[in-house]
Design a protein around this motif. Sequence first.
Motif, PDB file in Angstrom:
ATOM      1  N   HIS A 114     -18.481   1.750  -1.933  1.00  0.00           N
ATOM      2  CA  HIS A 114     -19.162   3.241  -2.090  1.00  0.00           C
ATOM      3  C   HIS A 114     -18.571   4.205  -2.860  1.00  0.00           C
ATOM      4  CE1 HIS A 114     -22.822   5.855  -2.056  1.00  0.00           C
ATOM      5  NE2 HIS A 114     -21.942   6.978  -1.802  1.00  0.00           N
ATOM      6  N   LEU A 115     -16.712   4.562  -1.865  1.00  0.00           N
ATOM      7  CA  LEU A 115     -16.242   5.871  -2.764  1.00  0.00           C
ATOM      8  C   LEU A 115     -15.691   6.135  -4.614  1.00  0.00           C
ATOM      9  CD1 LEU A 115     -14.397   6.856   0.260  1.00  0.00           C
ATOM     10  CD2 LEU A 115     -15.431   8.294  -0.865  1.00  0.00           C
ATOM     11  N   ASN A 169     -17.961   5.602  -7.215  1.00  0.00           N
ATOM     12  CA  ASN A 169     -18.691   6.956  -7.039  1.00  0.00           C
ATOM     13  C   ASN A 169     -17.865   8.022  -7.258  1.00  0.00           C
ATOM     14  OD1 ASN A 169     -21.623   8.094  -5.839  1.00  0.00           O
ATOM     15  ND2 ASN A 169     -20.914   6.074  -4.647  1.00  0.00           N
ATOM     16  N   LEU A 170     -16.376   8.020  -7.787  1.00  0.00           N
ATOM     17  CA  LEU A 170     -15.453   8.127  -7.781  1.00  0.00           C
ATOM     18  C   LEU A 170     -15.441   7.744  -9.419  1.00  0.00           C
ATOM     19  CD1 LEU A 170     -13.347   8.856  -4.638  1.00  0.00           C
ATOM     20  CD2 LEU A 170     -15.157  11.015  -5.998  1.00  0.00           C
ATOM     21  N   SER A 228      -4.050  18.639  -8.405  1.00  0.00           N
ATOM     22  CA  SER A 228      -3.698  18.019  -7.163  1.00  0.00           C
ATOM     23  C   SER A 228      -4.837  16.942  -7.265  1.00  0.00           C
ATOM     24  CB  SER A 228      -3.404  19.152  -6.049  1.00  0.00           C
ATOM     25  OG  SER A 228      -4.265  19.646  -6.229  1.00  0.00           O
ATOM     26  N   LYS A 229      -6.441  17.554  -7.555  1.00  0.00           N
ATOM     27  CA  LYS A 229      -7.793  16.828  -7.938  1.00  0.00           C
ATOM     28  C   LYS A 229      -7.542  15.159  -8.035  1.00  0.00           C
ATOM     29  CE  LYS A 229     -12.042  17.590  -9.154  1.00  0.00           C
ATOM     30  NZ  LYS A 229     -13.291  16.669 -10.140  1.00  0.00           N
ATOM     31  N   ASN A 279      -5.364   8.910  -5.867  1.00  0.00           N
ATOM     32  CA  ASN A 279      -4.589   7.978  -5.080  1.00  0.00           C
ATOM     33  C   ASN A 279      -5.705   7.113  -4.217  1.00  0.00           C
ATOM     34  OD1 ASN A 279      -2.670   7.461  -2.911  1.00  0.00           O
ATOM     35  ND2 ASN A 279      -1.782   8.754  -3.131  1.00  0.00           N
ATOM     36  N   LEU A 280      -6.686   8.488  -4.199  1.00  0.00           N
ATOM     37  CA  LEU A 280      -7.858   6.845  -3.481  1.00  0.00           C
ATOM     38  C   LEU A 280      -8.611   6.269  -3.685  1.00  0.00           C
ATOM     39  CD1 LEU A 280      -9.763   8.108  -0.797  1.00  0.00           C
ATOM     40  CD2 LEU A 280     -11.547   8.433  -2.220  1.00  0.00           C
ATOM     41  N   ILE A 285       1.011  -1.003  -0.178  1.00  0.00           N
ATOM     42  CA  ILE A 285       0.267  -0.112  -0.057  1.00  0.00           C
ATOM     43  C   ILE A 285       0.854   1.565  -0.140  1.00  0.00           C
ATOM     44  CG2 ILE A 285      -2.080   1.429   1.012  1.00  0.00           C
ATOM     45  CD1 ILE A 285      -2.713  -1.526   2.055  1.00  0.00           C
ATOM     46  N   TYR A 286       2.601   1.216   0.707  1.00  0.00           N
ATOM     47  CA  TYR A 286       3.096   2.351   0.586  1.00  0.00           C
ATOM     48  C   TYR A 286       3.581   2.928  -0.566  1.00  0.00           C
ATOM     49  CZ  TYR A 286       2.696   0.862   5.536  1.00  0.00           C
ATOM     50  OH  TYR A 286       2.045   0.506   6.322  1.00  0.00           O
ATOM     51  N   GLY A 309     -15.823   1.858   1.290  1.00  0.00           N
ATOM     52  CA  GLY A 309     -14.735   1.850   0.119  1.00  0.00           C
ATOM     53  C   GLY A 309     -15.535   1.948  -1.257  1.00  0.00           C
ATOM     54  N   GLU A 323       1.808   5.609  -3.468  1.00  0.00           N
ATOM     55  CA  GLU A 323       1.978   6.855  -3.649  1.00  0.00           C
ATOM     56  C   GLU A 323       2.808   7.141  -4.169  1.00  0.00           C
ATOM     57  OE1 GLU A 323       1.934   8.677   0.372  1.00  0.00           O
ATOM     58  OE2 GLU A 323       2.788  10.410  -0.348  1.00  0.00           O
ATOM     59  N   GLU A 326      -6.093   3.487  -4.021  1.00  0.00           N
ATOM     60  CA  GLU A 326      -5.577   2.749  -1.719  1.00  0.00           C
ATOM     61  C   GLU A 326      -6.864   1.935  -1.879  1.00  0.00           C
ATOM     62  OE1 GLU A 326      -3.719   4.790   1.662  1.00  0.00           O
ATOM     63  OE2 GLU A 326      -5.404   5.366   1.156  1.00  0.00           O
ATOM     64  N   GLU A 327      -8.334   2.258  -2.220  1.00  0.00           N
ATOM     65  CA  GLU A 327      -9.427   1.460  -1.550  1.00  0.00           C
ATOM     66  C   GLU A 327      -9.254   0.735  -2.090  1.00  0.00           C
ATOM     67  OE1 GLU A 327     -11.055   2.708   0.715  1.00  0.00           O
ATOM     68  OE2 GLU A 327     -11.187   4.553   0.809  1.00  0.00           O
ATOM     69  N   PHE A 331      -5.505  13.216  -5.550  1.00  0.00           N
ATOM     70  CA  PHE A 331      -5.775  12.757  -5.242  1.00  0.00           C
ATOM     71  C   PHE A 331      -7.274  11.349  -5.309  1.00  0.00           C
ATOM     72  CE2 PHE A 331      -9.652  12.943  -1.797  1.00  0.00           C
ATOM     73  CZ  PHE A 331      -8.730  13.292  -0.908  1.00  0.00           C
TER      74      PHE A 331
END
Lengths: 114, 145
Positions: free
Chosen positions: B118-119, B122-123, B41-42, B48-49, B23-24, B116, B27, B52-53, B45
């Motif tokens: 759900h995110l 949606n993203l 940056s958006k 990355n999210l 997971i590390y 997670g 990034e 990660e999820e 973000f």
Amino acid sequence: MKITATQVQSFNYFQLEGKFNIDYIAELQTEIDKAMKYGSKFFVFDFSKLEYINSSGIRVFIKLQKELKLFDGFLTIFAVNDKVSNIINISELNNLLRVKSSLKEVMLELGYKI
Amino acid sequence: MTLIKKHIDNSLSVKLEGKKESIYELENLCEEIGDLWNLNSKNRFTLNLLLEEIISNIIFYGFDNSEAKYIEVVANKEGDLINVQISDNGIPFNMLEIESKPKEVKLEEKEVGGLGIHLVKNLSESIDYMYQNGKNVLTIQINIS
């Protein structure tokens, strides 16, 4: 991430700085548990320097809110940036706890005169 | 540090071990992708999210103990879309079959892992899943416009 926990007036004030990823969940939970045990049941989180949060981080706040319900506690976050705010809104965390724009707004809600 | 390969077709790929330490690496991977395609940056973000999820979910819930565990990530860009394919040799799991919880189910009652997913739903611009040759293959698209 840097976590700063202090007691301000009658509430626990946490400032979260940087990226709140999986590594810092246990650390924040420990700080919250300490505050729950020894301090007030009012929690204020300053998100102004928080750059990142994921679902694990969101869950820390869901858990805290559930616990605080039992004690008539108070949980609010403020100064959330747009990226983090988007995650909070998609997660519907904004329906569960108070989200304020500034510390001044939080203090007014808590009944302090500014 | 895991080697991130840049390919001649301008795609990036990385093979991660199915363990928490991987997971590390995400990034770094997101920085590489962000720099290569000049993401703001958006979008960094969001990328990355999402990674990660998805990858946390695979690492914590997607493997049993009987196999050499790996996760492979391949990313490429087509116009305003970034395609990220995540494949793993874990237990078959299609997140698209996990129903989104109705609004009336309180957030605090949603199970761990569900938030997670759900995110991710949606993203992402789109999500595709198939199970092929003993591998879960999840492909997400991220709109960077």
